[in-house]
Design a protein around this motif. Structure first.
Motif, PDB file in Angstrom:
ATOM      1  N   GLN A 142       0.427  -1.573   0.232  1.00  0.00           N
ATOM      2  CA  GLN A 142      -0.087  -0.286  -0.523  1.00  0.00           C
ATOM      3  C   GLN A 142       0.871   1.413  -0.466  1.00  0.00           C
ATOM      4  OE1 GLN A 142      -2.430  -0.425   3.312  1.00  0.00           O
ATOM      5  NE2 GLN A 142      -3.853  -2.043   2.888  1.00  0.00           N
ATOM      6  N   LYS A 143       0.823   1.501  -1.271  1.00  0.00           N
ATOM      7  CA  LYS A 143       2.335   2.646  -1.284  1.00  0.00           C
ATOM      8  C   LYS A 143       3.334   2.584  -0.536  1.00  0.00           C
ATOM      9  CE  LYS A 143      -1.509   6.389  -2.229  1.00  0.00           C
ATOM     10  NZ  LYS A 143      -1.875   8.068  -1.904  1.00  0.00           N
ATOM     11  N   ASN A 144       3.662   3.261   0.464  1.00  0.00           N
ATOM     12  CA  ASN A 144       5.120   3.171   0.760  1.00  0.00           C
ATOM     13  C   ASN A 144       5.176   1.821   2.638  1.00  0.00           C
ATOM     14  OD1 ASN A 144       3.889   4.729   2.175  1.00  0.00           O
ATOM     15  ND2 ASN A 144       5.656   5.702   3.790  1.00  0.00           N
ATOM     16  N   SER A 145       3.736   1.437   2.416  1.00  0.00           N
ATOM     17  CA  SER A 145       3.997  -0.299   3.738  1.00  0.00           C
ATOM     18  C   SER A 145       3.437  -1.153   2.849  1.00  0.00           C
ATOM     19  CB  SER A 145       2.279   1.109   3.937  1.00  0.00           C
ATOM     20  OG  SER A 145       2.101   1.841   4.634  1.00  0.00           O
ATOM     21  N   LEU A 146       3.017  -2.144   3.714  1.00  0.00           N
ATOM     22  CA  LEU A 146       3.153  -3.443   3.739  1.00  0.00           C
ATOM     23  C   LEU A 146       2.463  -4.013   4.846  1.00  0.00           C
ATOM     24  CD1 LEU A 146       3.865  -6.523   2.217  1.00  0.00           C
ATOM     25  CD2 LEU A 146       5.499  -6.569   4.160  1.00  0.00           C
ATOM     26  N   LEU A 147       1.130  -4.757   4.296  1.00  0.00           N
ATOM     27  CA  LEU A 147       0.348  -5.413   5.192  1.00  0.00           C
ATOM     28  C   LEU A 147       0.182  -6.186   5.106  1.00  0.00           C
ATOM     29  CD1 LEU A 147      -2.639  -5.208   7.054  1.00  0.00           C
ATOM     30  CD2 LEU A 147      -3.722  -4.702   4.546  1.00  0.00           C
ATOM     31  N   ILE A 148       0.450  -7.056   6.307  1.00  0.00           N
ATOM     32  CA  ILE A 148       0.239  -8.386   6.134  1.00  0.00           C
ATOM     33  C   ILE A 148      -0.393  -9.252   7.018  1.00  0.00           C
ATOM     34  CG2 ILE A 148       1.485 -10.668   7.479  1.00  0.00           C
ATOM     35  CD1 ILE A 148       3.763  -8.788   6.682  1.00  0.00           C
ATOM     36  N   ARG A 149      -1.536  -9.521   6.477  1.00  0.00           N
ATOM     37  CA  ARG A 149      -2.897 -10.431   6.916  1.00  0.00           C
ATOM     38  C   ARG A 149      -3.193 -11.536   7.360  1.00  0.00           C
ATOM     39  NH1 ARG A 149      -6.929  -7.890   3.632  1.00  0.00           N
ATOM     40  NH2 ARG A 149      -7.207  -5.664   4.568  1.00  0.00           N
ATOM     41  N   HIS A 150      -3.576 -12.231   8.203  1.00  0.00           N
ATOM     42  CA  HIS A 150      -3.866 -13.434   8.368  1.00  0.00           C
ATOM     43  C   HIS A 150      -5.377 -13.524   8.762  1.00  0.00           C
ATOM     44  CE1 HIS A 150       0.926 -12.686   9.560  1.00  0.00           C
ATOM     45  NE2 HIS A 150       1.066 -13.903   9.014  1.00  0.00           N
ATOM     46  N   LYS A 151      -5.960 -14.485   8.691  1.00  0.00           N
ATOM     47  CA  LYS A 151      -7.441 -14.757   8.783  1.00  0.00           C
ATOM     48  C   LYS A 151      -7.334 -16.253   8.568  1.00  0.00           C
ATOM     49  CE  LYS A 151     -10.532 -12.695   6.562  1.00  0.00           C
ATOM     50  NZ  LYS A 151     -12.051 -11.946   6.434  1.00  0.00           N
ATOM     51  N   ALA A 152      -8.277 -16.708   9.390  1.00  0.00           N
ATOM     52  CA  ALA A 152      -8.772 -18.642  10.004  1.00  0.00           C
ATOM     53  C   ALA A 152      -9.297 -18.818  10.529  1.00  0.00           C
ATOM     54  CB  ALA A 152      -7.370 -19.252  10.649  1.00  0.00           C
ATOM     55  N   THR A 153     -10.516 -19.939   9.645  1.00  0.00           N
ATOM     56  CA  THR A 153     -10.762 -20.446  10.031  1.00  0.00           C
ATOM     57  C   THR A 153     -10.637 -21.986  10.970  1.00  0.00           C
ATOM     58  OG1 THR A 153     -12.067 -21.072   8.294  1.00  0.00           O
ATOM     59  CG2 THR A 153     -12.577 -18.599   9.518  1.00  0.00           C
ATOM     60  N   SER A 154     -12.011 -22.339  12.084  1.00  0.00           N
ATOM     61  CA  SER A 154     -12.219 -24.028  12.265  1.00  0.00           C
ATOM     62  C   SER A 154     -13.210 -24.199  12.956  1.00  0.00           C
ATOM     63  CB  SER A 154     -11.049 -23.801  13.747  1.00  0.00           C
ATOM     64  OG  SER A 154     -10.460 -25.633  14.196  1.00  0.00           O
ATOM     65  N   ASN A 291     -16.301 -18.716  14.251  1.00  0.00           N
ATOM     66  CA  ASN A 291     -15.354 -17.019  14.952  1.00  0.00           C
ATOM     67  C   ASN A 291     -14.301 -17.362  13.366  1.00  0.00           C
ATOM     68  OD1 ASN A 291     -17.539 -17.024  16.887  1.00  0.00           O
ATOM     69  ND2 ASN A 291     -16.010 -16.957  18.358  1.00  0.00           N
ATOM     70  N   THR A 292     -13.919 -15.700  13.276  1.00  0.00           N
ATOM     71  CA  THR A 292     -12.946 -15.772  12.392  1.00  0.00           C
ATOM     72  C   THR A 292     -11.986 -14.790  12.842  1.00  0.00           C
ATOM     73  OG1 THR A 292     -14.323 -15.573  10.647  1.00  0.00           O
ATOM     74  CG2 THR A 292     -11.688 -14.588  10.076  1.00  0.00           C
ATOM     75  N   TYR A 293     -10.588 -15.569  12.696  1.00  0.00           N
ATOM     76  CA  TYR A 293      -8.991 -15.147  13.281  1.00  0.00           C
ATOM     77  C   TYR A 293      -8.080 -14.160  12.647  1.00  0.00           C
ATOM     78  CZ  TYR A 293      -4.236 -14.607  14.692  1.00  0.00           C
ATOM     79  OH  TYR A 293      -2.858 -14.368  14.736  1.00  0.00           O
ATOM     80  N   LEU A 294      -8.639 -12.997  13.168  1.00  0.00           N
ATOM     81  CA  LEU A 294      -7.539 -11.780  12.119  1.00  0.00           C
ATOM     82  C   LEU A 294      -6.434 -11.398  12.570  1.00  0.00           C
ATOM     83  CD1 LEU A 294      -8.061 -10.131   9.529  1.00  0.00           C
ATOM     84  CD2 LEU A 294      -9.249  -8.845  11.229  1.00  0.00           C
ATOM     85  N   ASN A 295      -5.161 -11.211  12.077  1.00  0.00           N
ATOM     86  CA  ASN A 295      -4.295 -10.638  12.550  1.00  0.00           C
ATOM     87  C   ASN A 295      -4.037  -9.114  11.083  1.00  0.00           C
ATOM     88  OD1 ASN A 295      -1.410  -9.394  12.674  1.00  0.00           O
ATOM     89  ND2 ASN A 295      -0.326 -11.786  13.555  1.00  0.00           N
ATOM     90  N   GLU A 296      -4.029  -8.414  11.428  1.00  0.00           N
ATOM     91  CA  GLU A 296      -3.281  -7.434  10.438  1.00  0.00           C
ATOM     92  C   GLU A 296      -2.771  -6.516  11.044  1.00  0.00           C
ATOM     93  OE1 GLU A 296      -7.098  -7.180   7.926  1.00  0.00           O
ATOM     94  OE2 GLU A 296      -7.260  -5.409   9.486  1.00  0.00           O
ATOM     95  N   SER A 297      -1.422  -6.491  10.571  1.00  0.00           N
ATOM     96  CA  SER A 297      -0.130  -5.925  11.366  1.00  0.00           C
ATOM     97  C   SER A 297      -0.283  -4.820   9.770  1.00  0.00           C
ATOM     98  CB  SER A 297       0.611  -6.625  11.273  1.00  0.00           C
ATOM     99  OG  SER A 297       0.583  -7.416  12.477  1.00  0.00           O
ATOM    100  N   LEU A 298       0.349  -3.999   9.694  1.00  0.00           N
ATOM    101  CA  LEU A 298       1.444  -2.251   8.979  1.00  0.00           C
ATOM    102  C   LEU A 298       2.249  -2.392   9.278  1.00  0.00           C
ATOM    103  CD1 LEU A 298      -0.124  -1.280   6.063  1.00  0.00           C
ATOM    104  CD2 LEU A 298      -0.326   0.750   7.531  1.00  0.00           C
ATOM    105  N   PHE A 299       3.567  -2.436   8.330  1.00  0.00           N
ATOM    106  CA  PHE A 299       5.203  -2.312   8.086  1.00  0.00           C
ATOM    107  C   PHE A 299       5.026  -0.701   7.513  1.00  0.00           C
ATOM    108  CE2 PHE A 299       4.861  -6.577   9.544  1.00  0.00           C
ATOM    109  CZ  PHE A 299       4.576  -6.528  10.407  1.00  0.00           C
ATOM    110  N   THR A 300       4.782   0.526   7.841  1.00  0.00           N
ATOM    111  CA  THR A 300       5.367   1.321   6.975  1.00  0.00           C
ATOM    112  C   THR A 300       6.992   1.511   6.986  1.00  0.00           C
ATOM    113  OG1 THR A 300       3.337   2.291   7.613  1.00  0.00           O
ATOM    114  CG2 THR A 300       4.471   4.080   6.753  1.00  0.00           C
ATOM    115  N   PHE A 301       7.814   2.132   5.783  1.00  0.00           N
ATOM    116  CA  PHE A 301       9.192   2.488   5.483  1.00  0.00           C
ATOM    117  C   PHE A 301       8.792   4.155   5.380  1.00  0.00           C
ATOM    118  CE2 PHE A 301       7.920  -2.070   5.019  1.00  0.00           C
ATOM    119  CZ  PHE A 301       9.033  -2.643   5.750  1.00  0.00           C
ATOM    120  N   ASP A 302       9.679   4.594   6.068  1.00  0.00           N
ATOM    121  CA  ASP A 302       9.914   6.592   5.131  1.00  0.00           C
ATOM    122  C   ASP A 302      10.952   6.442   5.285  1.00  0.00           C
ATOM    123  OD1 ASP A 302       9.588   7.012   7.589  1.00  0.00           O
ATOM    124  OD2 ASP A 302       7.386   7.929   6.998  1.00  0.00           O
TER     125      ASP A 302
END
Length: 304
Positions: A142-154, A291-302
């Motif tokens: 996302q422009k100068n950012s990296l979004l890492i998204r994990h989703k899961a169900t069981s 239910n849905t597991y969600l881990n969203e982490s954004l890494f922005t570089f500038d």
């Protein structure tokens, strides 16, 4: 026979290479201007080298990132024998998710937000964990950012705690002692000699106090920091040599900051508390059907 595949996506700020083995983030470059690029992560040159990697470089780790203590998991009145080493389940067991081949669901090269979508089906009792778990992972620029998204169900009650295990290195120096770091954290988990949480929560003091930006120096961290709710960014890292700043945002309650002894790099493992299944005072790591597991982490570089 499963084939090792490499995928590249890029926009005008970042270029990312990933592998279908371990959903590894192999390389990430930041376009700093005038045709120059800065490598941002520790990676291996050849994709096949990851088949022998012992550090989970850039991989998705789980089903439970970090450590779970004990030889069995107690859940919903049942006992599940785990794949452990000396009573510790590290990063999901003997292989975890970092040593599995993932399915490439989709690759998009669209504009400033190209993406890679991986998936993995973890069958019931893989490494001892209950439930058939469907895991999806996205790398999105996302422009100068990296979004890492994990989703899961069981399909049945289980525990789940996923994270990315990338080692960041934001300049070309031999070490990282000169990096300056700040964490939005006032507390940390006490751990024993095996890095297993005792259940106690401590105030960040002395070398562990990063409430204000300071130089890393020679400190070696493998430390679970509790993040302050609603305070962003969770972490900030700056190299005065390259001028590059990394800011980390996450929806997770903790970040494990890891600086290995054997090479230069730093992990920001955004996740739930280690060993949470064995500590009722920790945030629950239980994932229930529906239910849905969600881990969203954004890494922005500038370069401020």
């Amino acid at each position: 026979m499963l084939l090792l595949e490499q995928i590249t996506i890029k926009n005008s700020h970042l270029e990312l290479k990933a592998l279908n083995y371990g959903a590894v983030l192999q390389a990430l470059q930041f376009h700093t201007g005038a045709g120059k690029n800065q490598d941002l992560v520790v990676g291996l040159d050849q994709p096949r080298d990851y088949l022998e990697d012992q550090y989970s470089l850039g991989a998705c780790v789980g089903r439970y990132a970090g450590r779970i203590s004990g030889e069995t998991l107690q859940l919903s009145g049942s006992s599940f024998p785990m794949n452990h080493t000396n009573g510790i389940v590290l990063h999901g067991g003997t292989k975890g998710l970092a040593k599995r081949y993932w399915k490439i669901e989709a690759v998009s090269q669209a504009g400033e937000e190209p993406s890679i979508h991986f998936s993995y089906h973890s069958p019931h009792l893989e490494e001892g964990f209950p439930g058939n778990v469907s895991i999806h992972l996205w790398y999105i620029l996302q422009k100068n950012s990296l979004l890492i998204r994990h989703k899961a169900t069981s399909d049945q009650p289980t525990v789940l705690n996923l994270t990315n295990h990338t080692y960041f290195k934001i300049d070309d120096e031999a070490g990282i002692e000169h990096y300056e770091m700040c964490l939005n954290s006032r507390r940390m988990l006490e751990t024993d000699e095996d890095l297993i949480p005792t259940g106690a929560i401590l105030e960040n003091t002395g070398i562990y106090d990063f409430s204000r930006r300071k130089t890393l120096g020679n400190i070696k961290l493998d430390t679970p920091f509790i993040l302050e709710k609603g305070v962003e960014p969770a972490a900030e890292l700056i190299s005065g040599i390259s001028g590059i700043r990394l800011r980390v945002h996450t929806n997770q309650p903790a970040v494990i900051v890891y600086t290995p002894e054997t090479f230069a790099g730093i992990c920001f493992e955004t996740q739930n508390y280690p060993d949470a299944p064995n500590h009722p005072n920790f945030p629950s790591a239980v994932l229930l059907p529906g239910n849905t597991y969600l881990n969203e982490s954004l890494f922005t570089f500038d370069r401020p």
